[in-house]
Write a protein that holds these residues in place. Structure first.
Motif, PDB file in Angstrom:
ATOM      1  N   ASP A 293       0.811  -1.213   0.000  1.00 34.54           N
ATOM      2  CA  ASP A 293       0.000   0.000   0.000  1.00 34.54           C
ATOM      3  C   ASP A 293       0.850   1.271   0.000  1.00 34.54           C
ATOM      4  OD1 ASP A 293       0.978  -0.186   2.568  1.00 34.54           O
ATOM      5  OD2 ASP A 293      -0.965  -0.642   3.485  1.00 34.54           O
ATOM      6  N   ARG A 294       2.144   1.151  -0.349  1.00 33.11           N
ATOM      7  CA  ARG A 294       3.019   2.323  -0.479  1.00 33.11           C
ATOM      8  C   ARG A 294       4.212   1.960  -1.370  1.00 33.11           C
ATOM      9  NH1 ARG A 294       5.981   2.757   5.485  1.00 33.11           N
ATOM     10  NH2 ARG A 294       5.565   0.632   6.159  1.00 33.11           N
ATOM     11  N   ARG A 295       3.956   1.734  -2.610  1.00 36.16           N
ATOM     12  CA  ARG A 295       4.998   1.329  -3.535  1.00 36.16           C
ATOM     13  C   ARG A 295       5.982   2.477  -3.800  1.00 36.16           C
ATOM     14  NH1 ARG A 295       4.969  -4.058  -3.202  1.00 36.16           N
ATOM     15  NH2 ARG A 295       3.108  -5.022  -4.114  1.00 36.16           N
ATOM     16  N   SER A 296       7.224   2.087  -4.074  1.00 36.15           N
ATOM     17  CA  SER A 296       8.276   3.057  -4.397  1.00 36.15           C
ATOM     18  C   SER A 296       8.178   3.427  -5.872  1.00 36.15           C
ATOM     19  CB  SER A 296       9.646   2.439  -4.089  1.00 36.15           C
ATOM     20  OG  SER A 296      10.685   3.317  -4.418  1.00 36.15           O
ATOM     21  N   GLN A 297       7.998   4.715  -6.172  1.00 36.77           N
ATOM     22  CA  GLN A 297       7.827   5.208  -7.537  1.00 36.77           C
ATOM     23  C   GLN A 297       8.936   6.193  -7.890  1.00 36.77           C
ATOM     24  OE1 GLN A 297       5.600   3.794  -9.328  1.00 36.77           O
ATOM     25  NE2 GLN A 297       4.117   2.985  -7.848  1.00 36.77           N
ATOM     26  N   VAL A 298       9.150   6.386  -9.183  1.00 37.79           N
ATOM     27  CA  VAL A 298      10.170   7.305  -9.689  1.00 37.79           C
ATOM     28  C   VAL A 298       9.556   8.688  -9.897  1.00 37.79           C
ATOM     29  CG1 VAL A 298      11.767   7.808 -11.583  1.00 37.79           C
ATOM     30  CG2 VAL A 298      11.453   5.438 -10.791  1.00 37.79           C
ATOM     31  N   PHE A 299      10.259   9.703  -9.411  1.00 40.93           N
ATOM     32  CA  PHE A 299       9.836  11.093  -9.553  1.00 40.93           C
ATOM     33  C   PHE A 299      10.980  11.919 -10.128  1.00 40.93           C
ATOM     34  CE2 PHE A 299       6.907   9.507  -6.426  1.00 40.93           C
ATOM     35  CZ  PHE A 299       5.755  10.265  -6.547  1.00 40.93           C
ATOM     36  N   VAL A 300      10.637  13.098 -10.648  1.00 37.63           N
ATOM     37  CA  VAL A 300      11.604  14.106 -11.076  1.00 37.63           C
ATOM     38  C   VAL A 300      11.168  15.440 -10.488  1.00 37.63           C
ATOM     39  CG1 VAL A 300      12.612  15.356 -13.022  1.00 37.63           C
ATOM     40  CG2 VAL A 300      12.209  12.892 -13.206  1.00 37.63           C
ATOM     41  N   THR A 301      12.099  16.156  -9.866  1.00 39.22           N
ATOM     42  CA  THR A 301      11.755  17.448  -9.277  1.00 39.22           C
ATOM     43  C   THR A 301      11.400  18.463 -10.354  1.00 39.22           C
ATOM     44  OG1 THR A 301      14.021  18.286  -9.340  1.00 39.22           O
ATOM     45  CG2 THR A 301      13.355  17.086  -7.353  1.00 39.22           C
ATOM     46  N   ALA A 302      10.723  19.521  -9.913  1.00 43.25           N
ATOM     47  CA  ALA A 302      10.594  20.710 -10.754  1.00 43.25           C
ATOM     48  C   ALA A 302      11.984  21.338 -10.915  1.00 43.25           C
ATOM     49  CB  ALA A 302       9.633  21.694 -10.101  1.00 43.25           C
ATOM     50  N   PRO A 303      12.173  22.217 -11.886  1.00 42.86           N
ATOM     51  CA  PRO A 303      13.492  22.863 -12.032  1.00 42.86           C
ATOM     52  C   PRO A 303      13.979  23.478 -10.725  1.00 42.86           C
ATOM     53  CG  PRO A 303      12.110  23.366 -13.922  1.00 42.86           C
ATOM     54  CD  PRO A 303      11.235  22.633 -12.945  1.00 42.86           C
ATOM     55  N   ILE A 304      15.249  23.249 -10.412  1.00 43.87           N
ATOM     56  CA  ILE A 304      15.831  23.734  -9.167  1.00 43.87           C
ATOM     57  C   ILE A 304      15.876  25.259  -9.181  1.00 43.87           C
ATOM     58  CG2 ILE A 304      17.887  23.723  -7.720  1.00 43.87           C
ATOM     59  CD1 ILE A 304      16.391  21.058  -7.818  1.00 43.87           C
ATOM     60  N   ASP A 305      15.238  25.879  -8.163  1.00 46.13           N
ATOM     61  CA  ASP A 305      15.159  27.341  -8.094  1.00 46.13           C
ATOM     62  C   ASP A 305      15.371  27.774  -6.646  1.00 46.13           C
ATOM     63  OD1 ASP A 305      14.683  30.020  -8.266  1.00 46.13           O
ATOM     64  OD2 ASP A 305      12.554  29.843  -8.803  1.00 46.13           O
ATOM     65  N   PRO A 306      16.557  28.275  -6.330  1.00 45.07           N
ATOM     66  CA  PRO A 306      16.826  28.652  -4.939  1.00 45.07           C
ATOM     67  C   PRO A 306      16.043  29.862  -4.458  1.00 45.07           C
ATOM     68  CG  PRO A 306      18.625  29.354  -6.354  1.00 45.07           C
ATOM     69  CD  PRO A 306      17.711  28.514  -7.210  1.00 45.07           C
ATOM     70  N   SER A 307      15.436  30.607  -5.357  1.00 43.31           N
ATOM     71  CA  SER A 307      14.793  31.856  -4.952  1.00 43.31           C
ATOM     72  C   SER A 307      13.299  31.715  -4.711  1.00 43.31           C
ATOM     73  CB  SER A 307      15.006  32.924  -6.038  1.00 43.31           C
ATOM     74  OG  SER A 307      14.416  32.517  -7.272  1.00 43.31           O
ATOM     75  N   GLY A 308      12.721  30.563  -5.101  1.00 43.52           N
ATOM     76  CA  GLY A 308      11.281  30.432  -4.961  1.00 43.52           C
ATOM     77  C   GLY A 308      10.876  29.156  -4.255  1.00 43.52           C
ATOM     78  N   GLU A 309       9.565  28.946  -4.113  1.00 41.05           N
ATOM     79  CA  GLU A 309       9.048  27.732  -3.514  1.00 41.05           C
ATOM     80  C   GLU A 309       9.277  26.552  -4.465  1.00 41.05           C
ATOM     81  OE1 GLU A 309       7.656  27.204  -0.513  1.00 41.05           O
ATOM     82  OE2 GLU A 309       8.229  29.257  -0.025  1.00 41.05           O
ATOM     83  N   PRO A 310       9.560  25.361  -3.904  1.00 38.03           N
ATOM     84  CA  PRO A 310       9.746  24.205  -4.783  1.00 38.03           C
ATOM     85  C   PRO A 310       8.472  23.892  -5.552  1.00 38.03           C
ATOM     86  CG  PRO A 310       9.596  23.525  -2.481  1.00 38.03           C
ATOM     87  CD  PRO A 310       9.705  25.014  -2.490  1.00 38.03           C
ATOM     88  N   GLY A 311       8.607  23.660  -6.840  1.00 42.69           N
ATOM     89  CA  GLY A 311       7.451  23.306  -7.650  1.00 42.69           C
ATOM     90  C   GLY A 311       7.041  21.862  -7.428  1.00 42.69           C
ATOM     91  N   GLU A 312       5.913  21.468  -8.005  1.00 42.69           N
ATOM     92  CA  GLU A 312       5.421  20.102  -7.861  1.00 42.69           C
ATOM     93  C   GLU A 312       6.303  19.143  -8.658  1.00 42.69           C
ATOM     94  OE1 GLU A 312       2.930  18.516  -6.128  1.00 42.69           O
ATOM     95  OE2 GLU A 312       2.939  20.407  -5.008  1.00 42.69           O
ATOM     96  N   PRO A 313       6.727  18.047  -8.046  1.00 45.71           N
ATOM     97  CA  PRO A 313       7.516  17.068  -8.792  1.00 45.71           C
ATOM     98  C   PRO A 313       6.657  16.327  -9.811  1.00 45.71           C
ATOM     99  CG  PRO A 313       6.989  16.218  -6.622  1.00 45.71           C
ATOM    100  CD  PRO A 313       6.508  17.639  -6.650  1.00 45.71           C
ATOM    101  N   VAL A 314       7.314  15.764 -10.787  1.00 44.86           N
ATOM    102  CA  VAL A 314       6.640  14.961 -11.806  1.00 44.86           C
ATOM    103  C   VAL A 314       6.743  13.494 -11.397  1.00 44.86           C
ATOM    104  CG1 VAL A 314       6.703  14.189 -14.207  1.00 44.86           C
ATOM    105  CG2 VAL A 314       7.111  16.601 -13.650  1.00 44.86           C
ATOM    106  N   ARG A 315       5.613  12.825 -11.321  1.00 47.67           N
ATOM    107  CA  ARG A 315       5.624  11.384 -11.051  1.00 47.67           C
ATOM    108  C   ARG A 315       5.755  10.643 -12.377  1.00 47.67           C
ATOM    109  NH1 ARG A 315       1.212   7.797  -7.590  1.00 47.67           N
ATOM    110  NH2 ARG A 315       1.876   5.758  -8.368  1.00 47.67           N
ATOM    111  N   VAL A 316       6.825   9.865 -12.485  1.00 45.75           N
ATOM    112  CA  VAL A 316       7.147   9.211 -13.758  1.00 45.75           C
ATOM    113  C   VAL A 316       6.529   7.825 -13.855  1.00 45.75           C
ATOM    114  CG1 VAL A 316       9.041   8.401 -15.220  1.00 45.75           C
ATOM    115  CG2 VAL A 316       9.285  10.529 -13.923  1.00 45.75           C
ATOM    116  N   THR A 317       6.500   7.055 -12.775  1.00 48.54           N
ATOM    117  CA  THR A 317       5.983   5.682 -12.812  1.00 48.54           C
ATOM    118  C   THR A 317       4.742   5.559 -11.940  1.00 48.54           C
ATOM    119  OG1 THR A 317       7.380   4.982 -10.955  1.00 48.54           O
ATOM    120  CG2 THR A 317       8.287   4.743 -13.176  1.00 48.54           C
TER     121      THR A 317
END
Length: 632
Positions: free
Chosen positions: A159-183
């Motif tokens: 009930d908690r499988r390990s999935q692959v994600f990719v972060t939003a573009p790295i931006d030190p000046s702003g809030e982290p964007g939503e990551p992309v779920r790949v799998t």
């Protein structure tokens, strides 16, 4: 070394090098008895050794750093307020780190994209209403439909499988964007790596239809985007891990085991280095021989070849495998255990341990290694003496003896390792040092069934685990006892997991050789292990034989033959060798009035002695020393 001295044992994470190879960053983790936790931070050191290491971060437990390809950033894991590891990014030239993920169960396995703009990683995705924001006892019932639904030390995985994600573009000046779920498959996905042009990710996973009844893990590639359709690279007959692209992206290199015709024969398989074309146009090719050293850890692609760790007679060496295959070139050899490494900018660094320490960072060169760190403190370990014995039919058994101070004769503790496909070796081992400091001679070896001695050595115990292993460890004990400094009249036997299995077996079949025994986290009854262990659905058959032989191979069957005092140590949340294995042995011994005690640790799993709460590790040592003081 006394029990509380575990605070002096440090562990150094896999190092990460700057792109030009001039600086290394790593984490140092130590047990903290005051906090009853493991604490640590990131450190940096120049690879020319010109100045000592300096501390970079002040988190509670900062770990797993990785340097961006452009040299600007260092990503690492830091615990959030719920003690879940989240990705943070630190400017390489100094400054404050910022958080870039916020997953309810934390993340792991991060890798930078080639342009240093994003990070690929894995994260567990819980079903709605589970694990986060809800009391565990108030979750809805779990509907389980497959055999592989939990892991020791983690818990339920269905009930908690390990999935692959990719972060939003790295931006030190702003809030982290939503990551992309790949799998999104109902499967466990391994840590991803990028292709050189950033257009593909590669990872290992068991996404095939029969994954519940075999041990196959394939290599897959896909685009780093939502809704990507992964494409299989391997052939559905290997257990693959740690895939990496070649410099041109046309080939994937990886580590893998052969699994036999039924795809579940894991016993003694010598993990090798493999390659396959990225487009899947040809089957995988093995680059290292089946009888050669067993590869372990990660694989790294360099300009000169493939760098990996391999086991060799109690050592772990760093080697380079030619791209076309063939005999590996040893980069770090000798009586050491290399633990991790990195190579960039023409520089190679590795974390290397020997019998005198738990591991330091070194720079690897053709003329030897240059020490870059010296974190060991407060310990003066007793030396290990190498020894080879022979069984009655001449089979060699390799191992070590560690003596306490003084002339003796000393009481003796025979230790048997777990696995069984594992090895004792050239590394400071807290068990050995604590018992030697308390006045015991410690005897330990790598009998048949162990890793590091070739394919046939690892598979020699199939179908007769107890008898063959006992033959080897007792022959080694006999050879050690030829030394008059060891007292043959005061010998105890102990071991954990498979070593616990063997301790119970030897207590029943060879108890006249020993004064007392300590069996820990053991397999004692194969039939119930089959139905209760997290690996029980596939483990017993390939090792112990068909079900009709399990009673004959189970130590519990012979418990009525045990006449020596037995201490049983187990963890209440051990899902590898569930606590019923300890309880059944305890009841069998006590109902006939035999001297037996059972020590149960709340909240711990199978890895108590290595990574349990520091206070529990100390309490375990104290109980063991108390038992030996009473009986040896």
């Amino acid at each position: 070394m006394r029990p509380s001295d575990i605070v002096h044992l440090h562990s150094i994470s896999a190092p990460t090098l700057s792109p030009d190879g001039t600086r290394a960053v790593f984490s140092v983790i130590r047990p903290d008895l005051e906090e009853d936790a493991y604490t640590g931070a990131l450190w940096s050191v120049p690879t020319d050794g010109s100045v000592p290491p300096r501390q970079l971060t002040r988190g509670v437990r900062d770990d797993a750093p990785t340097w961006s390809p452009d040299g600007r950033w260092i990503a690492f894991l830091r615990l959030d307020d719920d003690k879940r590891a989240q990705l943070h990014v630190l400017p390489a030239d100094g400054g404050e780190p910022w958080k870039v993920t916020d997953h309810p169960l934390g993340v792991s396995g991060a890798r930078w994209s080639p342009d240093s703009g994003r990070l690929a990683y894995t994260a567990r995705v819980p079903e709605p209403g589970r694990y986060a924001g809800v009391e565990p006892g108030k979750e809805p019932p779990r509907r389980i439909t497959g055999l592989k639904y939990r892991d020791d030390g983690l818990g339920f995985t269905n009930d908690r499988r390990s999935q692959v994600f990719v972060t939003a573009p790295i931006d030190p000046s702003g809030e982290p964007g939503e990551p992309v779920r790949v799998t999104d498959a109902d499967a466990e996905h391994g840590a991803p790596a990028w292709s050189p042009d950033g257009s593909l990710l590669v990872f290992s996973a068991a996404r095939h239809d029969t994954r519940d009844t075999d041990l196959v893990e394939d290599v897959w590639v896909c685009a780093p985007e939502a809704g990507a359709a992964p494409r299989r690279v391997t052939s559905g007959d290997l257990c693959a891990a740690s895939p990496r692209f070649s410099a041109d992206g046309a080939t994937v290199y990886f580590l893998a085991d052969v699994l036999g015709p039924d795809l579940n024969d894991f016993v003694g398989q010598t993990t090798g280095v493999w390659s396959a074309p990225t487009d899947g146009s040809a089957p995988p090719t093995r680059l290292t021989p089946e009888e050669g050293p067993r590869a372990t850890g990660k694989l790294q692609v360099t300009d000169e070849g493939l760098v990996a760790l391999v086991e060799n007679r109690g050592a772990v060496h760093l080697v380079r495998v030619p791209f076309e295959g063939g005999e590996p070139i040893t980069l770090v050899g000798g009586a050491v255990q290399a633990q991790s490494f990195d190579r960039r900018g023409g520089v190679t660094v590795a974390v290397v341990a020997d019998g005198a320490g738990s591991g330091e960072l070194v720079r690897v060169a053709e003329d030897g290694e240059q020490d870059l760190t010296s974190f060991a403190e407060g310990l003066d370990p007793r030396p290990m003496t190498e020894l080879t014995a022979h069984t009655s039919d001449g089979y060699p058994v390799h191992g070590w003896v560690t003596l306490p101070e003084g002339e003796g004769p000393h009481p003796v503790v025979l230790m048997i390792h777990g696995g069984p496909f594992a090895q004792y070796g050239w590394q400071l081992f807290d068990e050995t040092q604590v018992y030697a400091e308390a006045g015991y001679a410690v005897v330990m070896c790598n009998p048949r069934g162990s890793s590091g001695y070739g394919h046939e050595h690892g598979r020699a115990i199939i179908g007769s685990v107890g008898s063959v292993t006992a033959t080897d460890v007792l022959a080694f004990l006999d050879e050690a006892l030829r030394d008059e400094r060891l007292d043959a009249a005061r010998v105890g036997v102990m071991g954990g997991s498979h070593g616990g299995f063997m301790t119970t077996w030897i207590a029943a079949h060879h108890g006249d050789r020993f004064k007392a025994a300590i069996t820990e986290r053991a397999v004692n009854a194969i039939e119930s292990f089959h139905g209760s262990s997290d690996i029980g659905s596939f483990f017993p058959g390939p090792l112990y034989g068909p079900p009709e032989t399990w009673a004959k191979e189970s130590p519990l069957t012979y418990a009525d033959q045990i006449d020596l005092p037995v201490l049983i140590i187990h963890s209440e949340e051990d899902w590898r060798c569930p606590v019923e294995q300890a309880q059944r042995l305890f009841v069998s011994l006590r109902t006939r009035g035999h001297e037996a005690e059972m020590l149960l640790f709340p909240g711990e799993g199978h890895e108590l002695s290595r990574s349990g709460l520091p206070s529990h590790r100390v309490a375990r040592f104290e109980a063991i020393l108390d038992w030996w003081s009473r009986h040896l």
